[in-house]
Design a protein around this motif. Structure first.
Motif, PDB file in Angstrom:
ATOM      1  N   GLU A   1      54.587  -5.665  28.900  1.00 51.69           N
ATOM      2  CA  GLU A   1      55.011  -5.372  27.529  1.00 51.69           C
ATOM      3  C   GLU A   1      56.269  -4.518  27.459  1.00 51.69           C
ATOM      4  OE1 GLU A   1      52.041  -3.812  24.900  1.00 51.69           O
ATOM      5  OE2 GLU A   1      50.482  -5.206  25.563  1.00 51.69           O
ATOM      6  N   LEU A   2      56.344  -3.521  28.294  1.00 48.39           N
ATOM      7  CA  LEU A   2      57.420  -2.530  28.217  1.00 48.39           C
ATOM      8  C   LEU A   2      58.746  -3.095  28.725  1.00 48.39           C
ATOM      9  CD1 LEU A   2      57.040   0.360  27.164  1.00 48.39           C
ATOM     10  CD2 LEU A   2      57.044   1.146  29.530  1.00 48.39           C
ATOM     11  N   THR A   3      59.827  -2.828  28.006  1.00 48.93           N
ATOM     12  CA  THR A   3      61.172  -3.231  28.423  1.00 48.93           C
ATOM     13  C   THR A   3      62.108  -2.022  28.329  1.00 48.93           C
ATOM     14  OG1 THR A   3      61.910  -3.848  26.196  1.00 48.93           O
ATOM     15  CG2 THR A   3      60.816  -5.558  27.517  1.00 48.93           C
ATOM     16  N   GLU A   4      63.202  -2.076  29.058  1.00 46.90           N
ATOM     17  CA  GLU A   4      64.164  -0.977  29.033  1.00 46.90           C
ATOM     18  C   GLU A   4      64.761  -0.808  27.638  1.00 46.90           C
ATOM     19  OE1 GLU A   4      68.039   0.651  31.569  1.00 46.90           O
ATOM     20  OE2 GLU A   4      67.073  -1.259  32.092  1.00 46.90           O
ATOM     21  N   LYS A   5      64.992  -1.922  26.949  1.00 47.15           N
ATOM     22  CA  LYS A   5      65.552  -1.872  25.591  1.00 47.15           C
ATOM     23  C   LYS A   5      64.598  -1.149  24.644  1.00 47.15           C
ATOM     24  CE  LYS A   5      66.965  -4.823  21.718  1.00 47.15           C
ATOM     25  NZ  LYS A   5      67.062  -6.221  21.218  1.00 47.15           N
ATOM     26  N   PHE A   6      63.308  -1.493  24.722  1.00 51.77           N
ATOM     27  CA  PHE A   6      62.336  -0.845  23.845  1.00 51.77           C
ATOM     28  C   PHE A   6      62.238   0.646  24.149  1.00 51.77           C
ATOM     29  CE2 PHE A   6      58.091   0.834  23.097  1.00 51.77           C
ATOM     30  CZ  PHE A   6      57.966   0.606  21.738  1.00 51.77           C
ATOM     31  N   VAL A   7      62.175   0.995  25.438  1.00 54.23           N
ATOM     32  CA  VAL A   7      62.077   2.404  25.844  1.00 54.23           C
ATOM     33  C   VAL A   7      63.243   3.202  25.280  1.00 54.23           C
ATOM     34  CG1 VAL A   7      62.275   3.958  27.826  1.00 54.23           C
ATOM     35  CG2 VAL A   7      60.717   2.007  27.926  1.00 54.23           C
ATOM     36  N   SER A   8      64.443   2.667  25.428  1.00 51.87           N
ATOM     37  CA  SER A   8      65.640   3.363  24.949  1.00 51.87           C
ATOM     38  C   SER A   8      65.623   3.548  23.436  1.00 51.87           C
ATOM     39  CB  SER A   8      66.887   2.591  25.378  1.00 51.87           C
ATOM     40  OG  SER A   8      68.055   3.234  24.920  1.00 51.87           O
ATOM     41  N   ASN A   9      65.315   2.481  22.710  1.00 53.82           N
ATOM     42  CA  ASN A   9      65.324   2.558  21.240  1.00 53.82           C
ATOM     43  C   ASN A   9      64.211   3.447  20.700  1.00 53.82           C
ATOM     44  OD1 ASN A   9      67.603   0.980  20.810  1.00 53.82           O
ATOM     45  ND2 ASN A   9      66.446  -0.927  20.747  1.00 53.82           N
ATOM     46  N   LEU A  10      63.058   3.413  21.342  1.00 55.45           N
ATOM     47  CA  LEU A  10      61.964   4.290  20.891  1.00 55.45           C
ATOM     48  C   LEU A  10      62.332   5.759  21.097  1.00 55.45           C
ATOM     49  CD1 LEU A  10      58.966   4.379  19.839  1.00 55.45           C
ATOM     50  CD2 LEU A  10      58.350   4.813  22.212  1.00 55.45           C
ATOM     51  N   LEU A  11      62.906   6.072  22.245  1.00 55.56           N
ATOM     52  CA  LEU A  11      63.307   7.451  22.510  1.00 55.56           C
ATOM     53  C   LEU A  11      64.375   7.911  21.520  1.00 55.56           C
ATOM     54  CD1 LEU A  11      63.375   7.498  26.418  1.00 55.56           C
ATOM     55  CD2 LEU A  11      61.673   8.508  24.901  1.00 55.56           C
TER      56      LEU A  11
END
Length: 290
Positions: free
Chosen positions: A196-206
Motif C-alpha cells: 500500500e505505502l508509496t514514496e509519493k504518499f509518504v511525502s505528501n502525508l508528511l
C-alpha cells in the motif's frame, strides 16, 4: 467550522468515494486529515474540569479498564472480583464516574477500573464518552464487556470509538522508524516490498502534517493506516479481552459460536460460570511475572 464539523465533512467524503486502486491514494490523504483532527479533538485542555472522578490514581502492579455499553455487567464484575461495592442496577448509566477496585491474583495487586457505560459517538464527547475512552488509554489491558443476549454490532461499535481516540486493540506497533530532521527533505526507504505505502504518499502525508525534513525506514509491509498512526504519534497499543456476559440466557450453540471468536471469553457473572477462566485469562493478557 469546528473540529466536529470538519470530521463529519471528511467522513462524508470518504463514504461517497468508491474504494479501488485509483482512489486509494486520495482516501489515504483523507484518512491522514481525519486522524489529525481526531488527535486535536482528544487532547485534554489544562483548563478542563477537575474532580469529576476520572482522575483515578494508579495503584498496584497493573490496571485493567472495564469498557462497555450501559448495563452489560461491568459493575457486577467489579463487585464480584474485588471488595468494592459498585452501584449495580438494571437501569442504564448507574455508574457515573470511574470506580476503582483492588484485585489480588498470583501475588500481584491489580487495579480494576469500572468506567461508565459509553454510547455510540462517545469519542466525540457524547455522554461524557470522551472522558471514558480517554481514561481507557491509561490501562495495561482493556476488558471489553459485551452482552451475549444483544446484537453482535456491540463489538465493532465499541472498537470504532476506541479507535477514534488512538487506541489500537490487539495490534503490534508498526515497525517504522520516523526521525524528524532539520534539513535534507524527505528520505524514504523500505526493507521489503510495500503493498500500500508509496514514496509519493509518504511525502505528501508528511507535508500535510507540516513535516518537510524527515528520515523514514519501513521494515515490514504496512498499511496506510499504520503509517498514519506513526506520524500522528499518540497511539496506544493495548491487549484487549472481549468478555461476553449473560451466556446463561442464550443457547449452547450460540455460546459455542461466540467462544470461537479471537480474544474472546464467555461468562455468566451472576451464575458464576467460567469466572475462574476469566481470572486466568486477564492474568495471561497482563503478562506479569510471578
Amino acid at each position: 467550522m469546528g473540529i466536529l464539523e470538519k470530521i463529519a465533512d471528511i467522513e462524508r467524503e470518504m463514504a461517497r468515494t468508491q474504494k479501488n486502486k485509483a482512489t486509494e491514494y486520495h482516501l489515504g490523504l483523507l484518512k491522514g486529515k481525519l486522524a489529525k483532527l481526531r488527535a486535536e479533538l482528544i487532547e485534554v485542555k489544562s483548563s478542563g474540569p477537575k474532580g469529576d472522578g476520572f482522575d483515578v490514581k494508579r495503584s498496584g502492579d497493573a490496571r485493567v479498564a472495564l469498557i462497555g455499553f450501559p448495563s452489560v455487567g461491568k459493575s457486577t464484575l467489579l463487585s464480584t472480583m474485588t471488595e468494592t461495592e459498585a452501584a449495580v442496577s438494571n437501569v442504564d448509566f448507574t455508574t457515573l464516574t470511574a470506580t476503582p477496585g483492588r484485585w489480588e491474583y498470583n501475588g500481584a495487586v491489580i487495579q480494576l477500573l469500572d468506567l461508565p457505560g459509553i454510547i455510540e459517538g462517545a469519542s466525540q464527547g457524547i455522554g461524557r464518552g470522551k472522558q471514558v475512552v480517554s481514561t481507557a488509554r491509561t490501562a495495561d489491558v482493556i476488558l471489553m464487556m459485551l452482552d451475549a443476549t444483544k446484537s453482535h454490532l456491540q463489538r465493532p461499535l465499541l472498537e470504532k470509538e476506541l479507535e477514534a481516540v488512538g487506541i489500537r486493540l490487539n495490534k503490534s506497533v508498526p515497525n517504522i522508524t520516523l526521525k524528524i530532521k532539520t534539513g535534507g527533505g524527505i528520505s524514504y526507504n523500505s526493507t521489503c516490498k510495500q503493498s500500500e505505502l508509496t514514496e509519493k504518499f509518504v511525502s505528501n502525508l508528511l507535508h500535510q502534517y507540516r513535516i518537510f525534513n524527515a528520515q523514514i525506514l519501513v521494515r515490514e509491509d504496512v498499511t496506510i493506516d499504520d503509517f498514519i498512526d506513526v506520524v500522528v504519534g499518540n497511539r496506544i497499543y493495548l491487549p484487549c479481552l472481549y468478555v461476553y456476559n449473560k451466556i446463561d440466557a442464550i443457547t449452547i450453540e450460540e455460546v459455542d459460536k461466540i467462544a470461537r471468536e479471537d480474544h474472546t471469553l464467555v461468562v455468566s457473572i451472576e451464575q458464576d460460570l467460567n469466572m475462574d477462566a476469566l481470572r486466568h485469562k486477564i492474568w495471561e493478557y497482563l503478562r506479569l511475572l510471578r
